[in-house]
Design an enzyme around this catalytic site. Structure first.
Site, mmCIF file in Angstrom:
data_model
loop_
_atom_site.group_PDB
_atom_site.id
_atom_site.type_symbol
_atom_site.label_atom_id
_atom_site.label_comp_id
_atom_site.label_asym_id
_atom_site.label_seq_id
_atom_site.Cartn_x
_atom_site.Cartn_y
_atom_site.Cartn_z
ATOM 1 N N HIS A 122 0.872 -1.185 0.000
ATOM 2 C CA HIS A 122 0.000 0.000 0.000
ATOM 3 C C HIS A 122 0.899 1.222 0.000
ATOM 4 O O HIS A 122 1.687 1.436 0.922
ATOM 5 C CB HIS A 122 -0.911 0.018 1.226
ATOM 6 C CG HIS A 122 -1.844 1.184 1.234
ATOM 7 N ND1 HIS A 122 -3.115 1.133 0.701
ATOM 8 C CD2 HIS A 122 -1.685 2.456 1.703
ATOM 9 C CE1 HIS A 122 -3.700 2.314 0.829
ATOM 10 N NE2 HIS A 122 -2.855 3.131 1.431
ATOM 11 N N CYS A 123 0.778 2.019 -1.053
ATOM 12 C CA CYS A 123 1.639 3.203 -1.189
ATOM 13 C C CYS A 123 0.930 4.422 -0.595
ATOM 14 O O CYS A 123 -0.081 4.885 -1.138
ATOM 15 C CB CYS A 123 1.957 3.458 -2.662
ATOM 16 S SG CYS A 123 2.990 4.920 -2.919
ATOM 17 N N PRO A 124 1.426 4.963 0.498
ATOM 18 C CA PRO A 124 0.759 6.125 1.114
ATOM 19 C C PRO A 124 0.862 7.383 0.268
ATOM 20 O O PRO A 124 0.036 8.283 0.387
ATOM 21 C CB PRO A 124 1.498 6.286 2.445
ATOM 22 C CG PRO A 124 2.834 5.651 2.229
ATOM 23 C CD PRO A 124 2.617 4.536 1.262
ATOM 24 N N GLY A 175 -1.925 7.020 -2.168
ATOM 25 C CA GLY A 175 -3.217 6.817 -1.519
ATOM 26 C C GLY A 175 -3.950 5.595 -2.008
ATOM 27 O O GLY A 175 -5.186 5.551 -1.948
ATOM 28 N N ASN A 176 -3.215 4.594 -2.497
ATOM 29 C CA ASN A 176 -3.860 3.413 -3.048
ATOM 30 C C ASN A 176 -2.920 2.225 -2.926
ATOM 31 O O ASN A 176 -1.715 2.384 -2.735
ATOM 32 C CB ASN A 176 -4.215 3.646 -4.520
ATOM 33 C CG ASN A 176 -5.242 2.669 -5.048
ATOM 34 O OD1 ASN A 176 -5.781 1.852 -4.300
ATOM 35 N ND2 ASN A 176 -5.516 2.735 -6.341
#
Length: 618
Positions: free
Chosen positions: A462-464, A467-468
Site C-alpha cells: 500500500h503506497c501512502p 493513496g492506493n
C-alpha cells in the site's frame, strides 16, 4: 448490571461432563485391565450389561474407534439415540472430538442430529462448535442439523461460534444462509456476542457481511458498542465506530458507551477512543469547534492545503533577510501553531491521507517553479519538449496508480458465501485460502490491505504517497510513475542549476564554491533544488528496487518481506524456492503481460533459440 450468561457445558468450567470413562469390554475382564487393552483387538462379548455397554460405546465415540462402534451397535442392535448417564448422546461425543466417520455412521443408524442433552441442553452442533471442529459442523449440517436450535441459554450455533471466537465456523454458517442479525432469547445478535467476549475477527467478519452495528438487545438495551465498552475492548470499539456505531446510543438505563466507560467499567483508553470520535463528529467542544468539525468538506480542504502552505512558507522564510537563527525560530513557531490548529480541528482522523497530501502539495510547488520561473529563463525547443513529455507521462501514470483499480477482489455476496461453503465441505478452509475479513477466496499471491479494507490480487504494497494499493492491475503504472518521477526530478535539478547559474552569473564548475552565492542570490530556487535532490534520490532508489524485484527476483514487495511465512516459497525439504521465477526475460514478459509467442517468432527469425516459459504455477 446483570448480563446474559456465556454458554458453557456442565459446571461452566468443563466443555463436557467431568468424568473419564474406562469401560469394560467383557464381563469376564476387570475394568482396570480393559482400560489398558486395545479395544479393537478384544473379542466382543454378548453379555455386556447396559451400563458397561453404554460406557464402551461412549469410549468408542470419544476415541473415534469406528470399527468398535460398529461392532457394538450392530451386535446389540443398539439405539444410538439412547443417552448415557449424563444425558449425552453418542453423536455429541463424536462431534466434540471431530470424528466425522463416527458421526456419519451414527446418523446413518438414525441418530438425532438435533438432540439436546447434557446440563446445558446443547446439540451436537454446539459441542462441535465448542472445540472449533469445522469438519464435524459441516458433516452435521449436511445431514440436516438445524443451526438455529438453541441450548439452555437460548443461544444457537452461530451465537455460540461468536462466543468462542471461531471465524471459520461463523463464515460457514453465514454461507449456509443464517441471518447475520439472528437474535437469541435475550435479543443478543452474533455481533453483540463477539464484542462482549472481545472476539475481533468474528466481529470484523460479521460487519463486512452486513451486520447492523446499532441494534439493541432486549434485556439491557445495549448496542454492540455498549458491550465493547463494558468489556474494555479498544480494537472492537474502534472497529464499530469506523463502521457507523452510534456513540451516543442510550441503553435501558439511559447510559451511553462513554458513560459506561466512566462509571461501570472505568477505562481511560476506551474513554479516549470514544471522546475522540465525539470530537470528530462535532459532538464535543465549544460552539465554534462543533460547527467547524462537523463540516467534513471544509476540514478536508484545510487538511490538504497544509503541506502546500507549509512548503511555500518555509521557502519564503528562506528568502527573508534575517539571520539563520531567526528563520529557524519562525519556522518552529509556524509548525507548533499548525500542530495545535490541526489538533483543534481533529486532523488526526485523516492521518492515512497525509503522505498523499504532502506529495501533491510539494510537487505542485516544484512544478509551478519549473513552469513559471525556470523554463521561461532557459527557454529552448528541446527543454520545453522534454519537460512536457515527462510531465505528461508523470501525470498519466500517477493518475492510473492513484485512481485506478489495483486488483480489488470483490465478488458478489452470494459468490462469497458459496465459495466459503465449498471450501468448508472440501476441508480446505484455512486462512491461506480464505480471507475471513472480506470472506473471499484469495488467489495465490494476494493479500488483505488493512488500510483499504479489501483483498488485492498480487498485492505489492500500500503506497501512502499515491493513496492506493499497488497490485496486479496498476503495478505497471506504479513502476512507470517511479521512472517518470525520477526523470522529472533529474530534469528539475538540471533546470534549477541552469537557472541559478544564469541568474547569479556563476561560471565556476566547482559546485561547492557556488553554494554560498546561490543561496544568497536565489534562495527559493536553491530551496527547491535541495528538496528535489533528496526526493529524487529516494524515488530512484525505490524505482531500482522495484525493477530488481520484478525482473530478477520475480517477487512483490510483500513477498520479499514475508517470504518465510509463505509455504509456496519452500519445497518439501524446506529449501527456499521461487516457483514464479522464469528468468529475466520471462519475468519481464509476465509482468507486462506480453505474449511470449511474439518473442519466440522474433528470435527464431534471427536464428536464436528461444523457449517460452510457463506463466502459471503448477
Amino acid at each position: 448490571m446483570e448480563e446474559p450468561p456465556v454458554s458453557s457445558f456442565g459446571d461452566a468450567s468443563q466443555p463436557f461432563p467431568n468424568h473419564t470413562v474406562y469401560p469394560s469390554y467383557s464381563s469376564n475382564v476387570p475394568s482396570t485391565a480393559s482400560a489398558v487393552a486395545d479395544p479393537a483387538k478384544e473379542v466382543l462379548s454378548p453379555y455386556l450389561p447396559p451400563a458397561e455397554l453404554s460406557a464402551a460405546l461412549v469410549d468408542a465415540s470419544q476415541r473415534g474407534n469406528l470399527e468398535r462402534l460398529k461392532q457394538l451397535v450392530e451386535a446389540y442392535d443398539y439405539d444410538v439415540n439412547t443417552p448415557d448417564r449424563e444425558d449425552c448422546s453418542l453423536l455429541q461425543w463424536a462431534a466434540l472430538n471431530n470424528h466425522v466417520q463416527c458421526i456419519q455412521f451414527l446418523v446413518d443408524r438414525g441418530a438425532n442430529v438435533n438432540y439436546t442433552g447434557g446440563e446445558l441442553r446443547a446439540t451436537p452442533m454446539h459441542w462441535a462448535t465448542f472445540m472449533g471442529n469445522l469438519a464435524a459442523v459441516v458433516c452435521l449440517v449436511k445431514n440436516g442439523a438445524d443451526a438455529t436450535v438453541v441450548n439452555r441459554d437460548g443461544c444457537g450455533t452461530l451465537h455460540f461460534a461468536c462466543q468462542r471466537g471461531f471465524s471459520h465456523i461463523v463464515a460457514f454458517l453465514l454461507g449456509k444462509g443464517l441471518d447475520v442479525n439472528l437474535r437469541d432469547q435475550f435479543g443478543m445478535t452474533p455481533l453483540m456476542w463477539s464484542t462482549k467476549v472481545s472476539a475481533v475477527d468474528p466481529a470484523r467478519l460479521l460487519i463486512n457481511m452486513g451486520a447492523d452495528v446499532n441494534l439493541k438487545d432486549r434485556m439491557h438495551g445495549n448496542t454492540a458498542l455498549h458491550w465493547a465498552a463494558l468489556n474494555t475492548n479498544i480494537s472492537v470499539c474502534q472497529l464499530l465506530l469506523k463502521h457507523g456505531a452510534d456513540v451516543d446510543a442510550l441503553n435501558a438505563e439511559g447510559k451511553t458507551p462513554l458513560a459506561i466507560s466512566l462509571t461501570d467499567k472505568r477505562n481511560r483508553y476506551i474513554e479516549d477512543v470514544l471522546r475522540k470520535h465525539r470530537q470528530e463528529k462535532g459532538l464535543e467542544g465549544s460552539w465554534l469547534t462543533r460547527n467547524v468539525a462537523r463540516n467534513d468538506d471544509l476540514i478536508k480542504v484545510l487538511f490538504n492545503m497544509i503541506p502546500f502552505v507549509t512548503f511555500i512558507f518555509i521557502g519564503l522564510t528562506m528568502t527573508l533577510a534575517w539571520s539563520v537563527l531567526w528563520k529557524i525560530l519562525f519556522i518552529v513557531l509556524y509548525c507548533v501553531g499548525t500542530f495545535y490548529v490541526g489538533k483543534w480541528l481533529n486532523f488526526f482522523r485523516f492521518a492515512d491521507r497525509f503522505p498523499l497530501a504532502v506529495y501533491i502539495g510539494c510537487k505542485t510547488c516544484v512544478i509551478a517553479t519549473v513552469c513559471f520561473i525556470w523554463i521561461p529563463s532557459i527557454v529552448s525547443f528541446w527543454s520545453i519538449t522534454w519537460w512536457l513529455l515527462l510531465l505528461s507521462g508523470l501525470m498519466y501514470t500517477f493518475g492510473r496508480t492513484w485512481l485506478g483499480d489495483p486488483g480489488f477482489i470483490s465478488p458478489p455476496k452470494e459468490d462469497k458465501l458459496q465459495a466459503v461453503v465449498e471450501l468448508a465441505e472440501k476441508n480446505e478452509f484455512n486462512v491461506v485460502k480464505l480471507c475471513t475479513s472480506c470472506m473471499v477466496v484469495k488467489p495465490l499471491r494476494s493479500k488483505h490491505c488493512s488500510i483499504c479494507g479489501k483483498c488485492v490480487d498480487r498485492m505489492d504494497h500500500h503506497c501512502p504517497f499515491t493513496g492506493n494499493c499497488v497490485g496486479k492491475k496498476n503495478h505497471r503504472f506504479f513502476v512507470g510513475y517511479l521512472i517518470f518521477l525520477s526523470l522529472a526530478g533529474v530534469y528539475t535539478i538540471w533546470a534549477g542549476c541552469t537557472y541559478v547559474g544564469m541568474a547569479c552569473g556563476l561560471s565556476s564548475q566547482h559546485f561547492l564554491l557556488t553554494i554560498g552565492p546561490s543561496l544568497h542570490g536565489c534562495p527559493w530556487s536553491m530551496y527547491v533544488i535541495i528538496f528535489s535532490l533528496g526526493f529524487t534520490a529516494w524515488v530512484m532508489g525505490m524505482a531500482v528496487m522495484q525493477i530488481h524485484q520484478i525482473s530478477v527476483m520475480a517477487m512483490t514487495t510483500n513477498e520479499r518481506i514475508n517470504q518465510r511465512r509463505y509455504g509456496h516459497f519452500r519445497d518439501e525439504d524446506g529449501t527456499d524456492v521461487n516457483p514464479f521465477n522464469k528468468g529475466f526475460v520471462g519475468n519481464c514478459l509476465e509482468f507486462f503481460e506480453c505474449d511470449a509467442n511474439v518473442f519466440k517468432r522474433l528470435f527464431s527469425r534471427r536464428g536464436a533459440a528461444y523457449t517460452p516459459l510457463k506463466t502459471s504455477l503448477v
